[in-house]
Scaffold this motif. Structure first.
Motif, mmCIF file in Angstrom:
data_model
loop_
_atom_site.group_PDB
_atom_site.id
_atom_site.type_symbol
_atom_site.label_atom_id
_atom_site.label_comp_id
_atom_site.label_asym_id
_atom_site.label_seq_id
_atom_site.Cartn_x
_atom_site.Cartn_y
_atom_site.Cartn_z
ATOM 1 N N LYS A 199 0.528 -1.197 -0.059
ATOM 2 C CA LYS A 199 0.198 -0.019 0.121
ATOM 3 C C LYS A 199 1.012 1.289 0.116
ATOM 4 N N PRO A 200 0.417 2.401 -0.643
ATOM 5 C CA PRO A 200 1.232 3.584 -0.743
ATOM 6 C C PRO A 200 0.970 4.313 0.633
ATOM 7 N N HIS A 201 1.702 5.154 0.874
ATOM 8 C CA HIS A 201 1.808 5.997 2.057
ATOM 9 C C HIS A 201 0.538 7.087 1.753
ATOM 10 N N ALA A 202 -0.136 7.106 3.093
ATOM 11 C CA ALA A 202 -1.198 8.445 3.103
ATOM 12 C C ALA A 202 -0.381 9.673 2.938
ATOM 13 N N LEU A 203 -1.290 10.525 2.537
ATOM 14 C CA LEU A 203 -0.903 12.063 2.474
ATOM 15 C C LEU A 203 -1.170 12.781 3.485
ATOM 16 N N VAL A 204 -0.528 13.816 4.013
ATOM 17 C CA VAL A 204 -0.786 14.907 4.782
ATOM 18 C C VAL A 204 -0.599 16.270 4.180
ATOM 19 N N PRO A 205 -1.514 17.227 4.888
ATOM 20 C CA PRO A 205 -1.372 18.657 4.212
ATOM 21 C C PRO A 205 0.051 19.129 4.076
ATOM 22 N N GLY A 206 0.488 19.589 2.812
ATOM 23 C CA GLY A 206 1.992 20.036 2.581
ATOM 24 C C GLY A 206 2.729 19.221 1.964
ATOM 25 N N ASP A 207 2.063 17.876 1.807
ATOM 26 C CA ASP A 207 2.842 16.975 0.954
ATOM 27 C C ASP A 207 2.914 17.541 -0.572
ATOM 28 N N THR A 208 3.859 16.816 -1.374
ATOM 29 C CA THR A 208 4.084 17.147 -2.937
ATOM 30 C C THR A 208 3.382 15.925 -3.748
ATOM 31 N N ILE A 209 2.824 16.410 -4.729
ATOM 32 C CA ILE A 209 2.212 15.791 -5.715
ATOM 33 C C ILE A 209 3.066 15.816 -6.877
ATOM 34 N N GLU A 256 -3.900 22.360 -4.667
ATOM 35 C CA GLU A 256 -3.453 23.222 -3.846
ATOM 36 C C GLU A 256 -4.415 23.541 -2.809
ATOM 37 N N GLN A 257 -5.610 23.682 -3.198
ATOM 38 C CA GLN A 257 -6.724 24.131 -2.443
ATOM 39 C C GLN A 257 -7.104 22.972 -1.282
ATOM 40 N N LEU A 258 -6.369 21.823 -1.727
ATOM 41 C CA LEU A 258 -6.709 20.648 -0.788
ATOM 42 C C LEU A 258 -5.523 20.736 0.354
ATOM 43 N N GLY A 259 -4.671 21.647 0.156
ATOM 44 C CA GLY A 259 -3.492 21.781 1.110
ATOM 45 C C GLY A 259 -2.098 21.041 0.561
ATOM 46 N N LEU A 260 -2.098 20.590 -0.689
ATOM 47 C CA LEU A 260 -0.951 19.987 -1.080
ATOM 48 C C LEU A 260 -0.179 20.776 -2.157
ATOM 49 N N SER A 261 1.030 20.549 -2.110
ATOM 50 C CA SER A 261 1.865 21.282 -3.052
ATOM 51 C C SER A 261 1.928 20.432 -4.429
ATOM 52 N N VAL A 262 2.511 21.127 -5.416
ATOM 53 C CA VAL A 262 2.449 20.468 -6.833
ATOM 54 C C VAL A 262 3.787 20.605 -7.662
ATOM 55 N N LYS A 263 4.254 19.747 -8.078
ATOM 56 C CA LYS A 263 5.596 19.767 -8.899
ATOM 57 C C LYS A 263 5.334 19.258 -10.216
ATOM 58 N N PHE A 264 5.510 20.089 -11.359
ATOM 59 C CA PHE A 264 5.266 19.590 -12.506
ATOM 60 C C PHE A 264 6.465 19.034 -13.490
ATOM 61 N N ASP A 281 12.094 10.206 -5.939
ATOM 62 C CA ASP A 281 12.446 11.479 -5.483
ATOM 63 C C ASP A 281 11.449 11.230 -3.978
ATOM 64 N N PRO A 282 12.211 11.575 -2.900
ATOM 65 C CA PRO A 282 11.553 11.476 -1.753
ATOM 66 C C PRO A 282 10.705 12.624 -1.192
ATOM 67 N N ASP A 283 10.894 13.592 -2.003
ATOM 68 C CA ASP A 283 10.076 14.913 -1.677
ATOM 69 C C ASP A 283 8.651 14.798 -2.411
ATOM 70 N N ILE A 284 8.504 13.910 -3.329
ATOM 71 C CA ILE A 284 7.347 13.618 -3.957
ATOM 72 C C ILE A 284 6.420 12.571 -3.198
ATOM 73 N N LYS A 285 5.406 12.635 -2.940
ATOM 74 C CA LYS A 285 4.641 11.611 -2.072
ATOM 75 C C LYS A 285 3.631 11.156 -2.987
ATOM 76 N N ALA A 286 3.015 11.603 -4.021
ATOM 77 C CA ALA A 286 2.277 11.033 -4.770
ATOM 78 C C ALA A 286 2.357 11.268 -6.359
ATOM 79 N N ILE A 287 1.806 10.715 -7.272
ATOM 80 C CA ILE A 287 2.044 10.893 -8.570
ATOM 81 C C ILE A 287 0.711 10.724 -9.322
ATOM 82 N N ILE A 288 0.213 11.788 -10.087
ATOM 83 C CA ILE A 288 -1.201 11.870 -10.711
ATOM 84 C C ILE A 288 -0.662 12.261 -12.108
ATOM 85 N N ILE A 312 -6.142 13.257 0.567
ATOM 86 C CA ILE A 312 -6.043 13.555 2.063
ATOM 87 C C ILE A 312 -6.885 13.121 2.907
ATOM 88 N N ARG A 313 -8.203 12.694 2.656
ATOM 89 C CA ARG A 313 -9.026 12.130 3.386
ATOM 90 C C ARG A 313 -9.699 10.693 3.026
#
Length: 309
Positions: A5-15, A37-45, A73-80, A154-155
């Protein structure tokens, strides 16, 4: 392969947002991603959002390298995925599956991304998410339930699908339990005979597609049947076959006739009507999670969370 299972996200995590198939509009993608970003997440393109190689978002090597880098990349917590289109099957051989298994992250997309869902599951056991992509957020008339699907980032919650979401009808009565597998029918068929072939053994198989005439759906389901994928499954979920109506042929079987023919012949419990896939709404479904399907209750219920605590 044991489930991971992937790790759950928390606010501030980067996608990380990448385009592993066809190219899209980077400017629109960046604007649409503001919802994350409105959900509290950061984004890396990723750079694939700016690349074009014919109908692909860069060469196979460029697209695979970016996806591998995002998993590493340890700073990226999820990939969409930004969008689908075509091309993920071309990069399956270039992915670092050891890295993916060692760095379990939420991986999210649908349509052509089905090939990657199937390949990643076969090689790593990682639970992934079949759900709307960033391109879906550019739709001015996006369905509230499609938008709500992103809230799972995030939920997280156990998916429970009943007729409160959409009408469901029984094709074959019964109950079934197993891990959820599947996705876009065209892509599932394209895995057959490859090292990443779809495994439906004792699983709940879900299928969906878009713009395929009934005779083409017939052909693909017949191939799945002959490959033993329908008879191997514990149960079958028929999802959104958007705009799959006769076009070239005046004389045609209906889509319903085609689906009922192949699925009834398989004799496995089957429900139809799930709004999962190219239609609206597009409900997110976790791949690899154990679930129950009951035709009497007309319900699909995941038995566990799709993410680790």
């Amino acid at each position: 392969m044991d489930s991971v299972k992937p790790h759950a996200l928390v606010p501030g995590d980067t996608i990380g947002i990448t385009a592993p198939a066809s190219w899209g509009d980077r400017e629109k993608t960046e604007a649409a991603a503001a919802y994350l970003e409105q959900l509290g997440l950061s984004v890396k393109f990723g750079e694939t959002l700016s690349r074009r190689y014919g109908y692909l978002a860069g060469t196979d090597e460029e697209r695979a390298q970016e996806l591998n880098a995002m998993f590493a990349d340890p700073d990226i917590k999820a990939i969409i995925c930004a969008r689908g289109g075509y091309g993920t099957g071309r990069i399956a051989d270039l992915l670092d599956y050891d890295c993916i298994r060692a760095n379990p992250k939420i991986f999210w997309g649908y349509s052509d991304i089905t090939f990657l869902h199937t390949a990643i599951r076969s090689r790593t056991g990682l639970v992934t998410f079949h759900g709307p992509m960033i391109i879906c957020l550019t739709d001015k008339d996006i369905h509230p339930l499609t938008l709500k699907s992103f809230d799972q980032l995030i939920r997280p919650d156990r998916m429970v699908y009943t007729e409160k979401i959409s009408p469901l009808h029984t094709l074959v009565e019964g109950e079934a339990r197993g891990p959820i597998v599947g996705g876009n029918l065209s892509l599932l068929v394209s895995t057959l005979g490859t090292p990443y072939e779809l495994d439906t053994k004792d699983a709940l198989l879900f299928i969906e597609d878009i713009d395929e005439e009934p005779y083409r759906v017939d052909r693909m389901l017949n191939q799945l049947r002959q490959a033993g994928k329908l008879s191997d499954a514990a149960g079958i979920l028929v999802c959104d076959f958007h705009n799959c109506e006769p076009k070239k042929r005046e004389a045609s079987l209906t889509l319903t006739q085609v689906l009922e023919h192949h699925i009834a012949a398989a004799g496995k419990p089957a429900l139809a009507g799930f709004k999962i896939g190219h239609g609206s709404p597009n409900i997110t479904i976790p791949i690899g999670v154990m679930a129950d399907m009951n035709t009497n209750e007309k319900k699909l219920e995941c038995l566990e969370l799709a993410v680790a605590d």
